[in-house]
Write a protein that holds these residues in place. Structure first.
Motif, short mmCIF file in Angstrom:
data_model
loop_
_atom_site.label_atom_id
_atom_site.label_comp_id
_atom_site.label_asym_id
_atom_site.label_seq_id
_atom_site.Cartn_x
_atom_site.Cartn_y
_atom_site.Cartn_z
N THR A 82 42.84 -10.13 42.58
CA THR A 82 42.65 -9.06 43.30
C THR A 82 43.25 -7.62 42.53
O THR A 82 42.64 -6.73 42.41
CB THR A 82 43.11 -8.86 44.66
OG1 THR A 82 42.55 -10.05 45.20
CG2 THR A 82 42.82 -7.84 45.44
N PHE A 83 44.48 -8.01 42.09
CA PHE A 83 45.21 -6.53 41.23
C PHE A 83 44.74 -6.55 40.17
O PHE A 83 44.49 -5.36 39.67
CB PHE A 83 46.58 -7.23 41.45
CG PHE A 83 47.22 -7.22 42.58
CD1 PHE A 83 46.95 -6.51 43.72
CD2 PHE A 83 48.56 -7.99 42.71
CE1 PHE A 83 47.60 -6.55 44.98
CE2 PHE A 83 49.24 -7.76 43.78
CZ PHE A 83 48.69 -7.27 45.08
N TYR A 84 44.22 -7.48 39.33
CA TYR A 84 44.19 -7.37 37.68
C TYR A 84 42.76 -7.78 37.39
O TYR A 84 42.73 -7.33 36.29
CB TYR A 84 45.47 -7.90 36.95
CG TYR A 84 46.73 -7.82 37.13
CD1 TYR A 84 47.27 -6.59 36.97
CD2 TYR A 84 47.68 -8.53 38.07
CE1 TYR A 84 48.56 -6.15 37.49
CE2 TYR A 84 48.77 -8.05 38.50
CZ TYR A 84 49.27 -6.84 37.98
OH TYR A 84 50.68 -6.60 38.36
N PHE A 85 42.18 -8.43 38.06
CA PHE A 85 40.74 -8.88 37.67
C PHE A 85 39.79 -8.70 38.58
O PHE A 85 38.73 -9.12 38.41
CB PHE A 85 41.00 -10.53 37.20
CG PHE A 85 41.82 -10.77 36.12
CD1 PHE A 85 41.46 -10.66 34.78
CD2 PHE A 85 43.02 -10.96 36.13
CE1 PHE A 85 41.94 -10.81 33.68
CE2 PHE A 85 43.99 -11.23 35.17
CZ PHE A 85 43.57 -11.15 33.68
N GLY A 86 39.77 -7.60 38.99
CA GLY A 86 38.67 -6.84 39.94
C GLY A 86 38.29 -7.53 41.18
O GLY A 86 37.09 -7.20 41.63
N GLY A 87 38.98 -8.39 41.52
CA GLY A 87 38.70 -8.93 42.93
C GLY A 87 37.48 -9.83 42.68
O GLY A 87 37.37 -10.37 41.85
N TYR A 88 36.69 -9.29 44.06
CA TYR A 88 35.30 -10.05 44.02
C TYR A 88 34.23 -9.40 43.10
O TYR A 88 33.12 -9.82 43.10
CB TYR A 88 34.73 -10.27 45.35
CG TYR A 88 34.90 -9.02 46.16
CD1 TYR A 88 34.00 -7.93 46.00
CD2 TYR A 88 36.01 -9.06 47.34
CE1 TYR A 88 34.05 -6.90 46.93
CE2 TYR A 88 35.87 -7.81 48.12
CZ TYR A 88 34.87 -6.69 47.72
OH TYR A 88 34.89 -5.79 48.60
#
Lengths: 376, 108, 185
Positions: free
Chosen positions: A277-283
């Motif tokens: 969620t923080f660093y890789f765009g979440g969903y």
């Protein structure tokens, strides 16, 4: 919660579903861990029960249920029995606040694909998962054994030391997105890499707009601290077999042991979910914004409900792919790296990660300030 | 009728009474218990009671200052716990017990 | 009976019963674990008062750090039961409790007499609407809090920072002087 009673009932049922999802993921993860470790160590791993050994865990669970219910004679019975139950609660409650997909809109009602939405999501998850320490302390004290107590002390000292680095790494993320809400963070990471500052616009069309490109140092610190928080190798000093038998759960067996396992995997899942969620765009799906997915769904199914369902399913798959990659990294690291020594562990936490996390915070704050004030 | 409305309409007074009860429990713990750690825990109870009343005032008077004060109180409570526990650990090392009567040996 | 009311009575039960247990139980480890429960309850009370961020901080600071220290120290000492849980003198003890109770009651009475206005909010009045609007925009709460903390109370914040540094140094000095938990002599 909702405006019709149907909506309220569905939202309540959802919390149960999310909890069951978390618990059901554990057998798969354990299977993955055992097969993965076998793959890394050039062994076979469990492969007899069911296809590829997939049913092994069910057999193990049945075995666990039949084990003797053992309590140490000098132990504190209340704490000894309470600890495994409490192991499940923080992990489950914290995981429910994780956004897993776009909201499902059917007619007038909206269903979030997460247990519940908390508008101070990060603080809530950090606070709840901090309570996992009590489980270990209760187990360590309740079993009244030196090994258990030492393991519990080590684990809790480690967890509260690394919480500082973890929290400070997140501060950079919070400053960047300007919100505590996890859903807002995911929405802020949509589209291609772009930001405006210093009086002009920057954009790169081939990169997604993910947090890792703005906060690489924070991401590394967060991920390392998350390993320590969930007591996994290389930070599993709490259960160093050579020194402490098995740490705080030395005296536990059978189903109570299994509950500790579920708690530990729950913390792994929270760490992976937060990392996503923080660093890789979440969903979010790279190169395909939420609105585009929704439009595609509408054009395929010809209705807004169909579009919404399509969008939810696609984003849920995207979230789970990223989530699974991080879980695999957790497992891979466990079977690749050796354990730290205890003083090395404390040195790493207090003398290396904490200063770097502070540096990251100050750097982020400075850059945000300069970008909003000056023009190049 | 009065009693029912008192039960149903939760307002500032309810929070104040909750805070007062918690404070009373904490203060009686400080006065009655002999174990140093429990005395310190009772002090934490009192600080929490005061925090509840601050936040309640902040909500019902639309003034965020109350919440800022709660921040300060929390910080000071954490600092107090750290120093207090350090003193208690040194007392335990010396006397193998944490009863409050050992405090008189601290002088000199 | 609205949801808030049910929640308040439930939470006050969760706060007060463990608080009593802290004072009454003779095993200090149980006292500490009860205090953790009280802290969680207080965090939930903060959340019902729209102080969501403070509720999270309460969880992190109190249950995540302060109480862990307490429980760790207690478990290191391994005290089973206090030999003498309460101080001597039953009569003086009751007098103490009664005195404290009367004082607290007087305090609440005085405060509630002095601040009659907010508790007289009528459903549908402008004040109630304002309150509802403030409750609905719970997300802005944190922003207002931050502005207040960093613009109007900056000096206090800095002084707290210095205090924390002094405390950290002092604690290390205290626990090292005559052998802390890792005594070598």
């Amino acid at each position: 919660m909702g405006n019709s009673s149907l909506e309220i009932i569905i939202n309540l049922a959802k919390t149960v579903v999310v909890f069951l999802m978390m618990v059901q993921a554990v057998p798969i993860l354990v299977w993955l861990e055992r097969r993965g470790s076998a793959f890394i160590q050039n062994r076979f791993g469990p492969n007899r029960v069911g296809p590829l050994g997939l049913v092994q865990l069910l057999a193990d669970a049945a075995k666990f249920l039949n084990k003797e219910d053992f309590v140490p004679d000098k132990g504190n019975r209340l704490l000894f029995y309470a600890a495994p139950v409490f192991a499940l609660i923080p992990a489950a409650v914290a995981y429910m606040a994780m956004p897993m997909s776009t909201p499902l809109k059917i007619g007038d009602s909206t269903f979030l694909i997460q247990g519940y939405e908390v508008n101070v999501g990060i603080v809530f998850i950090l606070g709840i998962s901090a309570m996992a320490v009590y489980t270990m302390l209760m187990a360590g004290f309740g079993s009244s054994s030196k090994f258990s107590l030492m393991g519990a002390m080590r684990a809790s000292a480690q967890v509260i030391s690394y919480e500082l680095a973890l929290g400070l790494a997140i501060v950079g993320v919070i400053m960047m997105y300007g919100t505590f809400n996890l859903t807002d963070m995911v929405l802020a990471q949509q589209g291609a890499f772009h930001f405006s500052g210093f009086g002009r616009e920057f954009s790169l069309s081939f990169l997604p707009n993910w947090g890792i490109f703005y906060q690489p140092l924070g991401a590394v610190i967060f991920f390392a601290a998350a390993f320590a928080e969930s007591n996994r190798l290389p930070f599993d000093l709490a259960e160093g077999e050579a020194e402490l038998v098995a740490g705080f759960h030395t005296e536990y067996g059978g189903f109570k042991m299994l509950m500790f396992f579920i708690g530990e995997y729950g913390h792994m899942m929270i760490a992976s979910g937060l990392m996503t969620t923080f660093y890789f765009g979440g969903y979010g799906i790279p190169g395909w914004t939420i609105a585009e997915v929704y439009q595609t769904g509408v054009s395929i199914f010809g209705s807004e409900t169909g579009g919404s369902i399509f969008s939810s399913v696609m984003h849920f798959l995207s979230y789970n792919v990223k989530f699974a990659i991080f879980l695999w990294i957790f497992i891979h690291v466990r079977w690749t790296l050796p354990r730290f020594r205890y003083d090395q562990l404390m040195d790493l936490g207090w003398k290396t990660m904490l200063p770097w996390a502070l540096f990251n915070t100050i750097l982020t704050a400075t850059v945000i300030f300069l970008a909003s004030q000056y023009v190049i | 009728m009065q009693e029912i409305s008192l039960l149903l309409a939760v307002g500032l007074n309810h929070y104040l009474i909750l805070s007062a009860i918690l404070f009373t429990i904490g203060l009686s713990g400080v006065l009655l218990r002999r174990n140093l750690i429990v005395v310190m825990m009772s002090i934490e109870l009192m600080l929490n009671a005061v925090n509840i009343s601050f936040v309640a005032f902040s909500k019902y008077n639309y003034n965020p200052e109350g919440q800022v004060i709660v921040f300060f109180v929390m910080t000071i409570a954490a600092a107090e716990a750290a120093v207090g526990l350090a003193i208690i650990v040194s007392i335990f090392k010396r006397f193998k017990e944490v009863n409050i009567r050992f405090f008189e040996h601290l002088k000199g | 009976m609205s949801m808030d009311t049910v929640l308040f009575w439930f939470l006050s039960l969760i706060v007060i019963v463990p608080a009593l247990a802290v004072v009454l139980l003779s095993n200090p480890v149980y006292s500490a674990l009860s205090l953790v429960m009280t802290m969680v309850g207080v965090a939930a009370v903060f959340a019902t008062l729209n102080a969501y961020f403070l509720a999270g901080v309460q969880l992190i600071v109190y249950t995540g750090a302060v109480m862990v220290l307490f429980v760790m120290v207690l478990m290191l000492f391994d005290l089973k039961h206090d030999l003498q849980t309460f101080s001597r003198g039953k009569v003086s003890g009751f007098l103490k409790i009664a005195g404290v109770g009367v004082m607290a009651g007087l305090l609440v009475g005085a405060i509630s007499l002095a601040t009659k206005k907010p508790s007289l909010i009528v459903e549908g009045s402008p004040l109630a609407n304002e309150l509802a609007a403030a409750a609905a925009s719970g997300a802005d709460n944190t922003k207002i809090l931050a502005e207040n903390l960093f613009l109007r109370n900056m000096l206090g914040f800095e002084i707290l920072g210095v205090l924390l540094l002094v405390i950290a140094v002092g604690t290390v000095a205290l626990s090292r002087s005559k052998g802390g938990t890792h005594a070598r002599d």
